[in-house]
Design an enzyme around this catalytic site. Structure first.
Site, PDB file in Angstrom:
ATOM      1  N   ASP A  78      45.569-103.129   3.492  1.00 17.17           N
ATOM      2  CA  ASP A  78      45.729-102.153   4.377  1.00 17.17           C
ATOM      3  C   ASP A  78      44.654-102.696   5.609  1.00 17.17           C
ATOM      4  O   ASP A  78      43.427-103.167   5.115  1.00 17.17           O
ATOM      5  CB  ASP A  78      45.652-101.077   3.968  1.00 17.17           C
ATOM      6  N   GLU A 145      42.626 -99.160   0.990  1.00 16.21           N
ATOM      7  CA  GLU A 145      41.179 -98.947   0.844  1.00 16.21           C
ATOM      8  C   GLU A 145      40.402 -98.525   1.955  1.00 16.21           C
ATOM      9  O   GLU A 145      39.333 -97.632   1.529  1.00 16.21           O
ATOM     10  CB  GLU A 145      40.631-100.760   0.682  1.00 16.21           C
TER      11      GLU A 145
END
Length: 482
Positions: A78, A145
Site C-alpha cells: 500500500d 502498513e
C-alpha cells in the site's frame, strides 16, 4: 510507450511502472494483491494470499544453493495517496502519472509510492531472473502498513522457513536500520452541539506547509496545520464572537498535516478584525517557521452573509481548548542514541461532523512505558471534554539485536561493493520488523532502501542511480548467501 523503459535496472523499473499503474492506496489493495498472485502463477511459484490480501511468494533455491539458509524479502503493497490541490486524480481508479526528472522518478502532482513500491519491484525482478543465483526466497508483501501495519499484524507466517529478513522499506542509501519505535493510533471523538447563527461567513485556510512522515521527519519540527488552526481560532475567539461551521485538516495520521481549512461565521464588524489577525499570525509563523516551513500561508476569504449551523459556545470552547492543549511533536529525545527521537505524537487527521469532532493521532516511542503514558495523556484530555477514544494499530518496538550475522554480512558486502562502510542505526518511524520479530523466533533482520525523498508528500522522488546501486547490493548479497 512506457515512461521508465530506458532506465536501469530495466526489470526493476518495468515492474515499478506496472505497480504504479494499479491503484494501491491503503485499504484498496485487492487489485495489487491479485497482480502479485498472477505473477506467482505465471512463474510457477508457490503463493499464499489471505483474506486481508497479504501475499507470500516462495521460490525454491537455485542450483547449488539448496543448503543455504532461506532469505525473507519483505515490503508492503500500500501507498500513501496525497496530491496537490490543483491535480485531478481518483486514487481508487487512476494510475500515477510518472515522469523522469534527471536522476529522479516522480509522479505529477501526487505521491509516487516508492514507499514501498520499490520493494515489490526489487522482489519481482529477482524472482523473474534466471541468472541470479540465490537461496530459497520467501517474499512477504503486506497490506495497510501505512495505516498501522495491519497486514503484518494479521498475517500467518507459519509456512516460512527463514530466520533472516531483508525489509526494503527505508529511504536513505548507506543507512541500514536495526531497530525502531513502537506505536499506535489514537482515534478520538469529542461531542459537539450546534446552534443557528447569521453573519459574515469566512474561510480560513492554513497551507504551504512542508508536511512529511510523522515518524521519520518529526524531528524537523515542521508546522502542523491542525495545531496551527487551533492557535488561529484561539486568537479569533478571544477577539470577539465566532462560530465554527466546518473544520478539516490532514489526510493521514502518519503524515504531518500540510493543510487545514475552517469556515466560520462572525458579526460583519468582525471581518476586518479576523483579516488582521490572520495577517499578523502569518507574519509571525513566517518568522517562527522560516527554516522548516518558509512558504506557510494563512488565506482568508470573505464568503458573504450566510445563516449556518455553527458550534455553540461550549462546543467552540472545547474544540479550541483541545487544539491548544493536546501534546504534539517531539516529546523526548533518546538518551542512548544521541540525536534520535525517542517519543513523539502527531495529530494527523481532524474532521468536524454535525455532532462530533473526530481526530486521529499517531503516537510513537521506542520506550513502551512512555508510549503508554503519552496515550494516557491524550485519553485523559479527550475524556475530560466528554469524548471517547479507540486505540488501533498498536505495534511493538523492534529491539536492537546485539549479535547479528546478517549485519556482519551486510557490512562486508556493502563495503566491498562501494568502498565505504554502511551505517547501522535506529529510526523513530514504525517498521514491520518489530511485528515480524515477535512472530518469528530469533529473527535477524535489517531495513534498507534506495534514496527516496519527501515520502508521503507530492514532492516524493525516487533516485534512479540509488535504485541501481541497491539492486547491485541485493544481487551480490543473495549470491553470497551460499
Amino acid at each position: 510507450m512506457r515512461v521508465l523503459e530506458n532506465l536501469e535496472p530495466k526489470k526493476v523499473f518495468e515492474y515499478f511502472e506496472e505497480i504504479c499503474s494499479i491503484p494501491h492506496g491503503s485499504r484498496d489493495t485487492k487489485r495489487i494483491s491479485d497482480y502479485l498472485v498472477q505473477f506467482a502463477v505465471d512463474h510457477g511459484f508457490t503463493y499464499y494470499q489471505d483474506e486481508m490480501n497479504n501475499v507470500i511468494i516462495i521460490a525454491e533455491a537455485t542450483e547449488g544453493y539448496e543448503n543455504a539458509e532461506p532469505i525473507i524479502m519483505q515490503g508492503h503493497m500500500d501507498m500513501v495517496c496525497e496530491k496537490e490541490n490543483d491535480v485531478t486524480i481518483d486514487f481508487e481508479k487512476d494510475g500515477l502519472n510518472l515522469y523522469v526528472d534527471g536522476d529522479f522518478v516522480k509522479a505529477k502532482g501526487t505521491t509516487l509510492g516508492g514507499d514501498d513500491g520499490v520493494a515489490i519491484a526489487y522482489a519481482l525482478a529477482i524472482l523473474d531472473s534466471k541468472e541470479i543465483k540465490r537461496p530459497r526466497l520467501e517474499v512477504v508483501i503486506t497490506v495497510d502498513e501505512e495505516i498501522g501495519m495491519l497486514g503484518a499484524e494479521g498475517i500467518d507466517l507459519s509456512m516460512l522457513k527463514g530466520h533472516t529478513m531483508l525489509n526494503i522499506d527505508s529511504d536513505e542509501e548507506g543507512f541500514f536500520l536495526t531497530s525502531c519505535a513502537g506505536g499506535m493510533s489514537v482515534e478520538a471523538s469529542i461531542p459537539v452541539k450546534r446552534t443557528q447563527m447569521e453573519g459574515s461567513k469566512m474561510n480560513l485556510l492554513i497551507t504551504g506547509l512542508e508536511g512529511g512522515h510523522s515518524g521519520a521527519e518529526i524531528h524537523k519540527e515542521h508546522g502542523n496545520a491542525d495545531i496551527l488552526m487551533g492557535r488561529l481560532l484561539d486568537l479569533i475567539t478571544e477577539a470577539g464572537p465566532c462560530g465554527i461551521v466546518n473544520l478539516n485538516g490532514g489526510l493521514k495520521d502518519n503524515a504531518i498535516a500540510r493543510e487545514c481549512s475552517c469556515d466560520i461565521l462572525v458579526p460583519t464588524e468582525m471581518v476586518p478584525v479576523v483579516q488582521t489577525i490572520c495577517k499578523n499570525l502569518e507574519a509571525n509563523l513566517k518568522t517562527e517557521l522560516s527554516v522548516s516551513d518558509p512558504n506557510v500561508v494563512i488565506g482568508v476569504t470573505d464568503l458573504g452573509t450566510a445563516k449556518e449551523a455553527i458550534l455553540d459556545y461550549s462546543s467552540t470552547e472545547k474544540v479550541v481548548f483541545y487544539l491548544r492543549t493536546v501534546p504534539n511533536g517531539v516529546m523526548n529525545m533518546s538518551r542512548t542514541m544521541e540525536g534520535f527521537v525517542e517519543t513523539s505524537l502527531n495529530l494527523g487527521i481532524m474532521n468536524l461532523h454535525q455532532d462530533s469532532l473526530d481526530m486521529v493521532t499517531s503516537i510513537r516511542s521506542c520506550v513502551p512505558s512512555r508510549k503508554e503514558d503519552l496515550k494516557n495523556r491524550v485519553v485523559k484530555l479527550v475524556e475530560m471534554l466528554g469524548g471517547e477514544v479507540t486505540i488501533t494499530g498498536d505495534y511493538p518496538a523492534w529491539v536492537y539485536k546485539e549479535e547479528s550475522p546478517l549485519r556482519e554480512a551486510v557490512d562486508k558486502i556493502y563495503t566491498e561493493l562501494f568502498g565505504e562502510k554502511p551505517v547501522f542505526q535506529t529510526i523513530h518511524a514504525g517498521l514491520e520488523c518489530g511485528i515480524f520479530s515477535d512472530k518469528i523466533k530469533d529473527l535477524d533482520c535489517v531495513s534498507f532502501g534506495p534514496n527516496n525523498y519527501d515520502i508521503h508528500t507530492p514532492k516524493e522522488r525516487l533516485s534512479i542511480s540509488s535504485t541501481k546501486r541497491y539492486w547491485d547490493f541485493l544481487v551480490a548479497f543473495l549470491e553470497n548467501a551460499k
